[in-house]
Design an enzyme around this catalytic site. Structure first.
Site, short mmCIF file in Angstrom:
data_model
loop_
_atom_site.label_atom_id
_atom_site.label_comp_id
_atom_site.label_asym_id
_atom_site.label_seq_id
_atom_site.Cartn_x
_atom_site.Cartn_y
_atom_site.Cartn_z
N CYS A 203 65.25 33.38 47.77
CA CYS A 203 64.01 34.12 47.59
C CYS A 203 64.27 35.56 48.08
O CYS A 203 64.77 35.75 49.19
CB CYS A 203 62.88 33.48 48.39
SG CYS A 203 61.36 34.47 48.37
N ASP B 180 66.29 28.71 47.05
CA ASP B 180 65.56 28.19 45.89
C ASP B 180 66.54 27.35 45.08
O ASP B 180 67.72 27.69 44.97
CB ASP B 180 65.02 29.32 45.03
CG ASP B 180 63.86 30.05 45.67
OD1 ASP B 180 63.00 29.37 46.26
OD2 ASP B 180 63.81 31.29 45.57
#
EC number: 1.7.1.13
Length: 150
Positions: free
Chosen positions: A48, A55
């Site tokens: 992120c 992620d």
């Protein structure tokens, strides 16, 4: 025949970020027919850009080759270079597609990015370059929509 591909058969470090990664085109041995090639990366990771938290995504990359194919080790290294790269889901997914298109000029490409939820919301990102060439079989991606723990 493949001497110019310096990563094949060699131990190679992951590129530091996607901008430093190279996608190698290799000659398509079947330019006389249209067919679909599929890469699946069920454990794709990036960061992120705001929080630095990891992620995770399940990527499915389908393409109809033109004169060239994507050499798979260079693609693996390219995808791995996102591991420490901060970008939003949409940016990662579309950037991967654009880099492949720039490297091999496929007749058609589709990427499906199924991002696992963080903060309770999964984000799925889809991109394709146009219409599928006539007569090419494109199977479903086989990835189910996120349904939680049920």
């Amino acid at each position: 025949m493949y001497q110019e591909y310096t990563r094949l058969g060699e131990k190679v470090d992951l590129p530091e970020d996607p901008d430093k990664a190279t996608l190698d085109p290799v000659p398509n041995p079947h330019t006389d027919v249209d067919y679909l090639a599929r890469f699946v990366a069920p454990e794709f990771t990036s960061l992120c850009p705001v929080t630095g938290q990891p992620d995770f995504a399940h990527l499915v990359i389908d393409y109809v080759p033109g004169e060239h194919l994507v050499e798979s080790k260079s693609l693996k290294l390219f995808l791995g270079s996102f591991r420490n790269h901060g970008a939003f889901h949409e940016d990662c997914t579309v950037a991967i597609a654009k880099r492949i298109v720039a490297a091999i000029s496929p007749k058609w490409l589709r990427i499906s990015g199924y991002w696992y939820p963080r903060g309770g919301i999964p984000i799925d990102v889809f991109y394709q370059t146009g219409e599928v060439p006539k007569g090419v079989y494109v199977p479903e991606t086989g990835v189910q929509p996120y349904r939680g723990r049920g």
